[in-house]
Design a protein around this motif. Sequence first.
Motif, PDB file in Angstrom:
ATOM      1  N   VAL A 126       5.842  -2.085  -8.813  1.00 29.24           N
ATOM      2  CA  VAL A 126       4.691  -1.207  -9.041  1.00 29.24           C
ATOM      3  C   VAL A 126       4.396  -1.204 -10.533  1.00 29.24           C
ATOM      4  O   VAL A 126       5.297  -1.319 -11.362  1.00 29.24           O
ATOM      5  N   ILE A 127       3.105  -1.062 -10.872  1.00 33.00           N
ATOM      6  CA  ILE A 127       2.656  -1.193 -12.256  1.00 33.00           C
ATOM      7  C   ILE A 127       1.637  -0.095 -12.568  1.00 33.00           C
ATOM      8  O   ILE A 127       0.839   0.282 -11.706  1.00 33.00           O
ATOM      9  N   ASP A 128       1.675   0.370 -13.833  1.00 32.33           N
ATOM     10  CA  ASP A 128       0.684   1.353 -14.285  1.00 32.33           C
ATOM     11  C   ASP A 128       0.134   0.927 -15.636  1.00 32.33           C
ATOM     12  O   ASP A 128       0.775   0.163 -16.373  1.00 32.33           O
ATOM     13  N   THR A 129      -1.053   1.404 -15.930  1.00 29.16           N
ATOM     14  CA  THR A 129      -1.685   1.082 -17.215  1.00 29.16           C
ATOM     15  C   THR A 129      -1.379   2.144 -18.259  1.00 29.16           C
ATOM     16  O   THR A 129      -1.910   2.094 -19.356  1.00 29.16           O
ATOM     17  N   LYS A 130      -0.500   3.074 -17.888  1.00 28.49           N
ATOM     18  CA  LYS A 130      -0.069   4.102 -18.847  1.00 28.49           C
ATOM     19  C   LYS A 130       1.427   4.297 -18.725  1.00 28.49           C
ATOM     20  O   LYS A 130       2.054   3.887 -17.746  1.00 28.49           O
ATOM     21  N   VAL A 131       2.021   4.885 -19.732  1.00 27.39           N
ATOM     22  CA  VAL A 131       3.453   5.179 -19.710  1.00 27.39           C
ATOM     23  C   VAL A 131       3.758   6.048 -18.495  1.00 27.39           C
ATOM     24  O   VAL A 131       3.012   6.986 -18.189  1.00 27.39           O
ATOM     25  N   ASN A 132       4.847   5.745 -17.815  1.00 24.44           N
ATOM     26  CA  ASN A 132       5.145   6.486 -16.600  1.00 24.44           C
ATOM     27  C   ASN A 132       6.639   6.380 -16.300  1.00 24.44           C
ATOM     28  O   ASN A 132       7.388   5.709 -17.019  1.00 24.44           O
ATOM     29  N   LYS A 133       7.074   7.013 -15.215  1.00 24.84           N
ATOM     30  CA  LYS A 133       8.445   6.843 -14.731  1.00 24.84           C
ATOM     31  C   LYS A 133       8.511   7.332 -13.294  1.00 24.84           C
ATOM     32  O   LYS A 133       7.680   8.133 -12.835  1.00 24.84           O
ATOM     33  N   LEU A 134       9.500   6.815 -12.555  1.00 28.52           N
ATOM     34  CA  LEU A 134       9.700   7.215 -11.167  1.00 28.52           C
ATOM     35  C   LEU A 134      10.841   8.213 -11.069  1.00 28.52           C
ATOM     36  O   LEU A 134      11.827   8.121 -11.810  1.00 28.52           O
ATOM     37  N   ASN A 135      10.689   9.177 -10.145  1.00 28.62           N
ATOM     38  CA  ASN A 135      11.808  10.089  -9.905  1.00 28.62           C
ATOM     39  C   ASN A 135      12.797   9.435  -8.928  1.00 28.62           C
ATOM     40  O   ASN A 135      12.537   8.364  -8.383  1.00 28.62           O
ATOM     41  N   LYS A 137      -7.906  -2.372 -21.750  1.00 30.11           N
ATOM     42  CA  LYS A 137      -7.787  -1.218 -20.856  1.00 30.11           C
ATOM     43  C   LYS A 137      -6.968  -1.526 -19.596  1.00 30.11           C
ATOM     44  O   LYS A 137      -6.474  -0.625 -18.938  1.00 30.11           O
ATOM     45  N   ASP A 138      -6.811  -2.803 -19.250  1.00 28.14           N
ATOM     46  CA  ASP A 138      -6.040  -3.169 -18.071  1.00 28.14           C
ATOM     47  C   ASP A 138      -4.606  -3.577 -18.422  1.00 28.14           C
ATOM     48  O   ASP A 138      -3.906  -4.197 -17.613  1.00 28.14           O
ATOM     49  N   SER A 139      -4.161  -3.227 -19.621  1.00 21.42           N
ATOM     50  CA  SER A 139      -2.823  -3.624 -20.064  1.00 21.42           C
ATOM     51  C   SER A 139      -1.738  -2.980 -19.206  1.00 21.42           C
ATOM     52  O   SER A 139      -1.879  -1.845 -18.735  1.00 21.42           O
ATOM     53  N   ILE A 140      -0.656  -3.743 -19.044  1.00 19.30           N
ATOM     54  CA  ILE A 140       0.507  -3.195 -18.340  1.00 19.30           C
ATOM     55  C   ILE A 140       1.312  -2.343 -19.314  1.00 19.30           C
ATOM     56  O   ILE A 140       1.811  -2.842 -20.323  1.00 19.30           O
ATOM     57  N   ARG A 141       1.435  -1.068 -18.992  1.00 17.56           N
ATOM     58  CA  ARG A 141       2.192  -0.161 -19.870  1.00 17.56           C
ATOM     59  C   ARG A 141       3.489   0.296 -19.186  1.00 17.56           C
ATOM     60  O   ARG A 141       4.428   0.697 -19.861  1.00 17.56           O
ATOM     61  N   TYR A 142       3.504   0.188 -17.845  1.00 14.97           N
ATOM     62  CA  TYR A 142       4.698   0.592 -17.096  1.00 14.97           C
ATOM     63  C   TYR A 142       4.967  -0.432 -16.002  1.00 14.97           C
ATOM     64  O   TYR A 142       4.043  -0.951 -15.361  1.00 14.97           O
ATOM     65  N   TYR A 143       6.249  -0.705 -15.783  1.00 19.56           N
ATOM     66  CA  TYR A 143       6.653  -1.654 -14.732  1.00 19.56           C
ATOM     67  C   TYR A 143       7.943  -1.174 -14.089  1.00 19.56           C
ATOM     68  O   TYR A 143       8.879  -0.731 -14.771  1.00 19.56           O
ATOM     69  N   ALA A 144       7.994  -1.268 -12.737  1.00 19.14           N
ATOM     70  CA  ALA A 144       9.235  -1.015 -12.007  1.00 19.14           C
ATOM     71  C   ALA A 144       9.332  -2.034 -10.880  1.00 19.14           C
ATOM     72  O   ALA A 144       8.365  -2.219 -10.133  1.00 19.14           O
ATOM     73  N   GLY A 145      10.472  -2.709 -10.759  1.00 20.00           N
ATOM     74  CA  GLY A 145      10.611  -3.747  -9.740  1.00 20.00           C
ATOM     75  C   GLY A 145      11.975  -3.748  -9.085  1.00 20.00           C
ATOM     76  O   GLY A 145      12.989  -3.527  -9.742  1.00 20.00           O
ATOM     77  N   GLU A 195       0.837  -1.206   0.000  1.00 21.78           N
ATOM     78  CA  GLU A 195       0.000   0.000   0.000  1.00 21.78           C
ATOM     79  C   GLU A 195       0.874   1.261   0.000  1.00 21.78           C
ATOM     80  O   GLU A 195       0.585   2.225  -0.715  1.00 21.78           O
ATOM     81  N   LEU A 196       1.940   1.247   0.796  1.00 22.73           N
ATOM     82  CA  LEU A 196       2.864   2.384   0.815  1.00 22.73           C
ATOM     83  C   LEU A 196       3.556   2.564  -0.533  1.00 22.73           C
ATOM     84  O   LEU A 196       3.715   3.682  -1.027  1.00 22.73           O
ATOM     85  N   ALA A 197       3.973   1.439  -1.122  1.00 23.79           N
ATOM     86  CA  ALA A 197       4.656   1.508  -2.415  1.00 23.79           C
ATOM     87  C   ALA A 197       3.747   2.115  -3.476  1.00 23.79           C
ATOM     88  O   ALA A 197       4.171   2.962  -4.279  1.00 23.79           O
ATOM     89  N   SER A 198       2.485   1.695  -3.477  1.00 18.07           N
ATOM     90  CA  SER A 198       1.522   2.235  -4.433  1.00 18.07           C
ATOM     91  C   SER A 198       1.326   3.741  -4.225  1.00 18.07           C
ATOM     92  O   SER A 198       1.310   4.523  -5.182  1.00 18.07           O
ATOM     93  N   TYR A 199       1.228   4.147  -2.955  1.00 19.10           N
ATOM     94  CA  TYR A 199       0.998   5.556  -2.640  1.00 19.10           C
ATOM     95  C   TYR A 199       2.216   6.415  -2.980  1.00 19.10           C
ATOM     96  O   TYR A 199       2.096   7.473  -3.622  1.00 19.10           O
ATOM     97  N   ILE A 200       3.402   5.988  -2.562  1.00 16.60           N
ATOM     98  CA  ILE A 200       4.620   6.783  -2.777  1.00 16.60           C
ATOM     99  C   ILE A 200       4.940   6.914  -4.259  1.00 16.60           C
ATOM    100  O   ILE A 200       5.343   7.987  -4.729  1.00 16.60           O
ATOM    101  N   CYS A 201       4.748   5.819  -5.001  1.00 13.20           N
ATOM    102  CA  CYS A 201       5.094   5.837  -6.425  1.00 13.20           C
ATOM    103  C   CYS A 201       3.961   6.356  -7.308  1.00 13.20           C
ATOM    104  O   CYS A 201       4.155   6.570  -8.515  1.00 13.20           O
ATOM    105  N   GLY A 202       2.778   6.546  -6.729  1.00 11.97           N
ATOM    106  CA  GLY A 202       1.645   7.046  -7.504  1.00 11.97           C
ATOM    107  C   GLY A 202       1.175   6.058  -8.547  1.00 11.97           C
ATOM    108  O   GLY A 202       0.766   6.452  -9.650  1.00 11.97           O
ATOM    109  N   MET A 203       1.255   4.766  -8.237  1.00 11.91           N
ATOM    110  CA  MET A 203       0.875   3.710  -9.178  1.00 11.91           C
ATOM    111  C   MET A 203      -0.372   2.986  -8.681  1.00 11.91           C
ATOM    112  O   MET A 203      -0.517   2.749  -7.473  1.00 11.91           O
ATOM    113  N   PRO A 204      -1.249   2.577  -9.584  1.00 16.38           N
ATOM    114  CA  PRO A 204      -2.482   1.899  -9.162  1.00 16.38           C
ATOM    115  C   PRO A 204      -2.260   0.468  -8.676  1.00 16.38           C
ATOM    116  O   PRO A 204      -3.078  -0.067  -7.943  1.00 16.38           O
ATOM    117  N   ILE A 205      -1.139  -0.147  -9.088  1.00 16.32           N
ATOM    118  CA  ILE A 205      -0.893  -1.541  -8.748  1.00 16.32           C
ATOM    119  C   ILE A 205       0.472  -1.681  -8.072  1.00 16.32           C
ATOM    120  O   ILE A 205       1.461  -1.096  -8.534  1.00 16.32           O
TER     121      ILE A 205
END
Length: 402
Positions: free
Chosen positions: A133-142, A109-117, A36-46
């Motif tokens: 953490v995973i997103d359904t749109k292109v993304n990146k972490l700072n 619509k639920d496709s994985i478009r971004y992944y960070a592990g 839950e923290l990882a999702s919140y800090i990274c701003g990712m839905p999954i």
Amino acid sequence: MIHPPVPVNEKERLKALHQLNILDTDPEEEFDNITELASYICGMPISMITLVDETKQWFKSKIGTEMCDSGRDISFCSHAILEPENFMEVKDTHKDERFKDNPFVNAGKDSIRYYAGVPLVNGTGMALGTLCVIDTKVNKLNKRQIKALKALAKQVEALFEARHKNYLLEEARQDLDDHNTLLKDFAGVVSHDMKMPLAHMVLTADVIKKKYGDLLGEEGIKYLDQLKKSGLNLSDYITGILNHYESEKIATSALEEIDLHNLLEDIIDLLGIEEDCEINFPKKNVNIKVNRSALEQILLNLISNSLKYNDKEKIIIDIDFKETPKFYTFTIQDNGIGIRQEEQKNIFKLFSTLSVIDRKGNKGHGIGLSTVKKLVTNLGGTVKFESELEKGTKFTFTVQAT
């Protein structure tokens, strides 16, 4: 799509994974808090904590998805564990040769478009899975988010390590319990088997002394008396061992209401006291609801010790009782020989004996007080003592009131 190759240390990695005993276990709050923290800090839905087994990846914790597992050959985490020391980020799965044809990338619509592990590594360097953490749109972490995700991964690793240690401790405890049970059974069988031959030995010594005493002379009689004394001492020793190992059974006996003075009188009768002795009961008699068998065994041991380890011409034993809403408190105080300061710390240890002999010239076996402590503890109480050499000893113990 490129299927992930098998790590070169796969055999050792899988062994380390299975040693955790965590696969297919129920959700746990400690792990769910991290995802839950990882999702919140990274701003990712999954967000997920994954573990990569022989054929699948399984999710110990997950936020934002209902999946429980997936095939290893199509999992992103199976690629991430190939480089345990590196953070893996795929900013756009459509542009990555490894994943552009992956079924998770082409799932509408639920496709994985971004992944960070971040690989989850044990103490020997084996990558067991990932915190991802995973997103359904292109993304990146700072940089700050990546640092935080790595820190959270360290917390998952710490939980894995703690879990493994707890499992080993539990396994060791179970082994000790099993060995202790075997020891108890062995002690019980051997003790019971020895009681009858000892009784015959003592009886035979008496018969020989009575029928052939005149022929044996003083020296022969002396040997028979020594034989009988040794047999009785060994019999007492065996009885003590049996009482010690059966104390747990005694402590589970049903509660019953008893008259305290009547209980003490029964104990005095059992002891068959021959010495000049004054035993003072509590001034006020009460009815209490207790485990009679256990309490009787405790009092029998303590009062017996007050009689045996006493060199006074007149033995004095004071027994007192107090009651609170939670506990019954008993004290047994005597005017005996006391306990040496250097021996006091060990008196409740099994087979720990004092450097003195009792009133009849016998040395103790170091079982009685260990049994007392075991019984008192099983009854939810505590036991302590005060002692002064040549002046006496006072034992105080409590049992839970009902």
